[in-house]
Design a protein around this motif. Structure first.
Motif, PDB file in Angstrom:
ATOM      1  N   LEU A 257       0.822  -1.200   0.000  1.00 22.66           N
ATOM      2  CA  LEU A 257       0.000   0.000   0.000  1.00 22.66           C
ATOM      3  C   LEU A 257       0.857   1.250   0.000  1.00 22.66           C
ATOM      4  O   LEU A 257       0.443   2.305  -0.496  1.00 22.66           O
ATOM      5  N   TYR A 258       2.065   1.160   0.580  1.00 19.68           N
ATOM      6  CA  TYR A 258       2.991   2.290   0.604  1.00 19.68           C
ATOM      7  C   TYR A 258       4.406   1.761   0.811  1.00 19.68           C
ATOM      8  O   TYR A 258       4.616   0.839   1.602  1.00 19.68           O
ATOM      9  N   GLU A 259       5.356   2.329   0.095  1.00 21.72           N
ATOM     10  CA  GLU A 259       6.767   2.008   0.285  1.00 21.72           C
ATOM     11  C   GLU A 259       7.581   3.290   0.140  1.00 21.72           C
ATOM     12  O   GLU A 259       7.326   4.093  -0.767  1.00 21.72           O
ATOM     13  N   GLY A 260       8.564   3.480   1.029  1.00 20.71           N
ATOM     14  CA  GLY A 260       9.505   4.559   0.809  1.00 20.71           C
ATOM     15  C   GLY A 260      10.306   4.315  -0.453  1.00 20.71           C
ATOM     16  O   GLY A 260      10.603   5.231  -1.228  1.00 20.71           O
ATOM     17  N   TYR A 261      10.671   3.051  -0.673  1.00 25.49           N
ATOM     18  CA  TYR A 261      11.345   2.671  -1.909  1.00 25.49           C
ATOM     19  C   TYR A 261      10.785   1.350  -2.416  1.00 25.49           C
ATOM     20  O   TYR A 261      10.040   1.298  -3.370  1.00 25.49           O
TER      21      TYR A 261
END
Length: 354
Positions: A257-261
């Motif tokens: 759903l979300y990743e910094g990288y």
């Protein structure tokens, strides 16, 4: 000459992307002759007790006055402002992604983390981040001047091309990442439920220890969907064994759903694997368009359709695998990332790699 003291909470040997990044910086610095050492902080971060914070302050205070204190974001974002202010003249933050953006936090927790991270970042002499996207978030939402941000995307080691499964087996799908809400495994399981008529098998390599309730919910979801014999929860997998899983895979999936990288994406690319992933981080943005099918985060139907498309089309899978393998040579290397973070700590040189 100043040395880097890399302060990292918890067990640095755990097989997660963040700890893997930290371990690799220390290894590269040793090889480059950069004076650096690991300082283990209490494992209670990002929700430290008062005792954790007191111990952290003592550990940081015991370092040499000219040491540069590089603090991993898992701890840094939870520093009280007074603690950050005490060491502001030699404090550098390494932010993988802001703590407040972790999926599954209660509103009060997210608000508290956002406030503490913003205040602590105000006392950092510089900030190293692992993606341009995180740099943008810190400058626009956390008030960090762009001039203090250094972008060092994760490196990738050259790896042998995946050989895939044997023809008499189901198509082997692989997903890698801890069993936490942000990884979106509930979305992946639901998507696979919709295409259960295809011949596939999924292995998920990731620790269940960081969010036990989420891990239990994933197991329950798999059983209730009737997929217990088709989805293997392999637990935390050490690097050598993980290499074997990549080698035997036919298709890599990342439903985050979300990743910094999203380091696992470039690791899969380095193996020449075709990829289905969400547009959830800089890693997805960096993938060649002809190597991956990219869908919106949280969209079960889109994820199911993308998976079904590549399961049903061996020729397209081969084309995308070839494109992944061709793109692997242009991936950034770890010595580049290590140089950038060293510059964030010690000064001088370029501010971005990758």
């Amino acid at each position: 000459m100043s040395a880097i003291v890399f302060a990292i909470p918890g067990n640095i040997d755990l097989p997660t992307g963040g700890y893997g990044y930290d371990r690799r910086l220390l290894r590269e610095w040793r090889q480059m002759g950069v004076e650096a050492r690991h300082l283990a902080l209490p494992g209670g971060f990002p929700f430290p007790t008062e005792a954790d914070l007191a111990a952290t302050e003592l550990l940081l205070a015991a370092t040499a006055p000219d040491d540069i204190l590089l603090v991993d974001g898992l701890a840094f974002g939870a520093f009280p402002e007074a603690l950050a202010a005490r060491f502001a003249d030699r404090l550098v933050a390494l932010v993988h992604h802001p703590l407040a953006l972790e999926t599954g936090l209660e509103a009060a927790q997210a608000a508290a983390l956002r406030a503490s991270e913003r205040a602590a970042l105000g006392h950092a002499r510089s900030v190293a981040v692992t993606s341009p996207a995180t740099a943008t978030v810190l400058s626009t939402e956390f008030g960090v001047p762009e001039s203090r941000i250094f972008v060092a995307v994760p490196g990738v080691d050259p790896a042998p091309r995946a050989t895939g499964s044997r023809g008499d087996q189901p198509l082997q799908l692989l997903a890698v990442g801890s069993l936490i809400p942000r990884k979106g495994y509930d979305v992946l399981i639901e998507a696979l439920t919709r295409i259960a008529d295809r011949d596939w098998h999924l292995t998920i390599a990731g620790s269940p220890d960081y969010a036990p309730e989420t891990a239990a919910a994933i197991e329950t979801h798999i059983r209730s969907a009737g997929l217990a014999d088709r989805i293997l929860l392999a637990g935390a997998v050490q690097p050598d064994n993980l290499g074997e899983l990549y080698d035997k895979a036919d298709l890599f999936a990342m439903p985050s759903l979300y990743e910094g990288y999203g380091m696992v994406l470039t690791e899969a690319l380095a193996r020449g694997l075709p990829i289905v992933c969400t547009l959830s981080g800089a890693g997805a943005d960096a993938l060649p368009a002809d190597a991956a099918l990219k869908v919106p985060p949280g969209d079960v139907a889109a994820l199911a359709n993308a998976l079904a498309r590549l399961i049903d089309a061996p020729a397209e899978r081969r084309q995308r695998a070839d494109a992944a393998w061709a793109g692997a040579g242009a991936l950034p290397r770890w010595h580049d990332a290590a140089r950038i973070v060293a510059r964030a700590c010690l000064g001088g040189g370029s501010r971005e790699v990758g």
